[in-house]
Design a protein around this motif. Structure first.
Motif, PDB file in Angstrom:
ATOM      1  N   THR A  13      -4.559  -3.729 -12.942  1.00 20.12           N
ATOM      2  CA  THR A  13      -5.948  -3.525 -12.521  1.00 20.12           C
ATOM      3  C   THR A  13      -5.992  -2.837 -11.162  1.00 20.12           C
ATOM      4  OG1 THR A  13      -6.634  -5.515 -13.730  1.00 20.12           O
ATOM      5  CG2 THR A  13      -8.143  -4.685 -12.036  1.00 20.12           C
ATOM      6  N   ILE A  14      -5.121  -3.265 -10.242  1.00 21.19           N
ATOM      7  CA  ILE A  14      -5.071  -2.645  -8.916  1.00 21.19           C
ATOM      8  C   ILE A  14      -4.600  -1.194  -9.010  1.00 21.19           C
ATOM      9  CG2 ILE A  14      -4.001  -2.747  -6.636  1.00 21.19           C
ATOM     10  CD1 ILE A  14      -3.755  -5.757  -6.950  1.00 21.19           C
ATOM     11  N   LYS A  15      -3.629  -0.937  -9.882  1.00 22.46           N
ATOM     12  CA  LYS A  15      -3.069   0.412 -10.000  1.00 22.46           C
ATOM     13  C   LYS A  15      -4.130   1.452 -10.363  1.00 22.46           C
ATOM     14  CE  LYS A  15       1.830  -0.286 -11.051  1.00 22.46           C
ATOM     15  NZ  LYS A  15       2.880  -0.129 -12.087  1.00 22.46           N
ATOM     16  N   LEU A  48       0.369   2.662  -5.146  1.00 23.82           N
ATOM     17  CA  LEU A  48       0.948   1.426  -4.600  1.00 23.82           C
ATOM     18  C   LEU A  48       2.444   1.370  -4.889  1.00 23.82           C
ATOM     19  CD1 LEU A  48       1.702  -0.936  -6.911  1.00 23.82           C
ATOM     20  CD2 LEU A  48      -0.752  -1.149  -7.017  1.00 23.82           C
ATOM     21  N   ILE A 103      -1.781  -6.672 -11.614  1.00 25.42           N
ATOM     22  CA  ILE A 103      -1.338  -5.498 -10.846  1.00 25.42           C
ATOM     23  C   ILE A 103      -1.801  -4.209 -11.516  1.00 25.42           C
ATOM     24  CG2 ILE A 103       0.690  -4.183 -10.076  1.00 25.42           C
ATOM     25  CD1 ILE A 103       2.103  -6.860  -9.606  1.00 25.42           C
ATOM     26  N   LYS A 118      -7.019   1.615  -9.195  1.00 27.15           N
ATOM     27  CA  LYS A 118      -7.743   1.969  -7.974  1.00 27.15           C
ATOM     28  C   LYS A 118      -6.803   2.464  -6.871  1.00 27.15           C
ATOM     29  CE  LYS A 118     -11.447  -1.339  -8.932  1.00 27.15           C
ATOM     30  NZ  LYS A 118     -12.215  -2.515  -8.447  1.00 27.15           N
ATOM     31  N   PHE A 153      -6.826  -5.772  -1.943  1.00 30.29           N
ATOM     32  CA  PHE A 153      -5.804  -4.719  -1.954  1.00 30.29           C
ATOM     33  C   PHE A 153      -6.445  -3.376  -2.288  1.00 30.29           C
ATOM     34  CE2 PHE A 153      -2.274  -2.141  -3.175  1.00 30.29           C
ATOM     35  CZ  PHE A 153      -1.168  -2.654  -2.513  1.00 30.29           C
ATOM     36  N   SER A 154      -7.342  -3.382  -3.270  1.00 32.69           N
ATOM     37  CA  SER A 154      -7.969  -2.130  -3.703  1.00 32.69           C
ATOM     38  C   SER A 154      -8.789  -1.493  -2.592  1.00 32.69           C
ATOM     39  CB  SER A 154      -8.859  -2.387  -4.926  1.00 32.69           C
ATOM     40  OG  SER A 154      -8.089  -2.893  -6.015  1.00 32.69           O
ATOM     41  N   SER A 155      -9.367  -2.322  -1.710  1.00 36.41           N
ATOM     42  CA  SER A 155     -10.193  -1.800  -0.617  1.00 36.41           C
ATOM     43  C   SER A 155      -9.407  -1.608   0.671  1.00 36.41           C
ATOM     44  CB  SER A 155     -11.365  -2.756  -0.350  1.00 36.41           C
ATOM     45  OG  SER A 155     -10.912  -4.037   0.044  1.00 36.41           O
ATOM     46  N   VAL A 182      -7.099  -8.720  -5.855  1.00 34.89           N
ATOM     47  CA  VAL A 182      -7.395  -7.439  -6.514  1.00 34.89           C
ATOM     48  C   VAL A 182      -8.375  -6.632  -5.674  1.00 34.89           C
ATOM     49  CG1 VAL A 182      -8.458  -6.352  -8.522  1.00 34.89           C
ATOM     50  CG2 VAL A 182      -6.890  -8.278  -8.842  1.00 34.89           C
ATOM     51  N   SER A 183      -9.461  -7.261  -5.242  1.00 31.77           N
ATOM     52  CA  SER A 183     -10.474  -6.525  -4.478  1.00 31.77           C
ATOM     53  C   SER A 183      -9.983  -6.188  -3.074  1.00 31.77           C
ATOM     54  CB  SER A 183     -11.770  -7.335  -4.411  1.00 31.77           C
ATOM     55  OG  SER A 183     -11.569  -8.588  -3.791  1.00 31.77           O
ATOM     56  N   GLN A 222       0.844  -1.194   0.000  1.00 30.87           N
ATOM     57  CA  GLN A 222       0.000   0.000   0.000  1.00 30.87           C
ATOM     58  C   GLN A 222       0.882   1.248   0.000  1.00 30.87           C
ATOM     59  OE1 GLN A 222      -3.185   0.189  -0.346  1.00 30.87           O
ATOM     60  NE2 GLN A 222      -3.979  -1.857   0.152  1.00 30.87           N
TER      61      GLN A 222
END
Length: 327
Positions: A193-195, A201, A191, A197, A176-178, A173-174, A122
């Protein structure tokens, strides 16, 4: 994809549920039908590009084969399906190589060298030490697990120093994003996809920094006959050389198969080193491929995923690969 190719999108489903669907959709013994190739893959450039090429270029048909391809979210679940006789072939990353090394399947062809694996944190988490005592998600038995363990060892840490949580890729993904996990042992393209949101990171560890080679591979069930493996290897080799000669067209075909943008696929491919079939055959003959596999085996022994490091000849059918190239 043409109607003759069955494509079942299981990527976003939990592993156990995905496997149950696949087992219900596929039937019969893996060694029973020499004309049908039931092929699993992961929905990324490594896993999909050669299959997209083989279909578009009619390589399966030329070999007297019909391919049915199924998407999975990781390598280990494909090995389970191979062992059950519900797939003939699959694709795995380096983190799952311990499974064929333990006798669960055969490696029939090296695909690429991949450097897509990272430990991510994070915003504000800048080192492995910063993850001490924190929740770190990882899909166990995959290359995400592999890069996490490499990074922990380099930092003088073990999994006991973190709160390691086994999660399937879509859950990471969900989560980490939350903000439900502080870090992850994970991989591109997920990754990216996460970036979207969590743009801030941090990438704490990277497989490319190790200087080692991390091969991806195509695997076969242990009961699939050698004659069928030889035909499939030849198709993969032909597709591999087409990929080397047509990089831009390969991006287009792969993006179309995965139903993502060409920009996404191009970014995914940037983490991959492709090798020609001639190079792979030469490296097989010289023993270099064996050295890649032995080094991974040493890691899996240290990580207690293997009791001992087997001879790669026990699970890599290098002779079949070179014979198929020489024909």
């Amino acid at each position: 994809m043409p109607r003759s190719t069955a494509r079942r999108a299981l990527v976003a489903l939990p592993v156990a549920f995905a496997l149950s669907l696949t087992l219900g959709a596929c039937s019969g013994d893996a060694s029973g039908d020499d004309a049908t190739v039931r092929f699993g893959y992961i929905g990324d450039y490594n896993g999909a590009s050669l299959l997209a090429i083989a279909e578009k270029q009619g390589l399966w048909k030329k070999a007297g084969l019909t391919a049915e391809v199924t998407t999975f979210n990781n390598g280990p679940v494909q090995i389970q399906a191979l062992s059950a006789g519900d797939l003939d072939y699959g694709y795995i990353g380096p983190g799952a190589m311990w499974l064929p090394a333990s006798g669960k399947s055969k490696v029939i062809a090296i695909d690429t060298l991949t450097y897509a694996d990272r430990v991510i944190g994070q915003p504000g988490i800048k080192s492995m030490k910063d993850l001490k005592g924190k929740r770190v998600g990882v899909p166990e038995g995959t290359s995400g697990d592999m890069v996490l363990n490499i990074a922990l060892a380099e930092a003088g840490m073990t999994t006991k120093d973190i709160d390691k949580v086994n999660m399937d890729p879509s859950t990471i993904v969900s989560a980490f994003s939350s903000g439900k996990i502080d870090g992850a042992g994970f991989f591109y393209p997920a990754i990216d996809t996460i970036k979207k949101k969590v743009p801030g990171l941090t990438e704490i560890a990277d497989t490319k920094e190790t200087g080692d080679s991390f091969p991806t591979a195509f695997v076969a069930g242990n009961k699939v006959p050698e004659s069928k493996n030889s035909k499939v290897i030849k198709v993969l080799q032909q597709a591999n050389d087409w990929r080397a000669q047509h990089p831009d067209e390969t991006i287009t075909l792969t993006a179309r198969m995965l139903e993502v943008t060409e920009a996404q696929t191009k970014a995914d491919a940037s983490h991959v080193q492709t090798l020609s079939t001639e190079e792979l055959a030469d490296k097989t003959r010289s023993g270099e491929v064996d050295e890649w596999l032995k080094k991974l085996g040493d890691f899996f022994v240290r990580n207690k995923q293997l009791d001992k490091n087997p001879d790669p000849a026990d699970y890599y059918t290098g002779d079949l690969y070179t014979k198929a190239y020489d024909k």
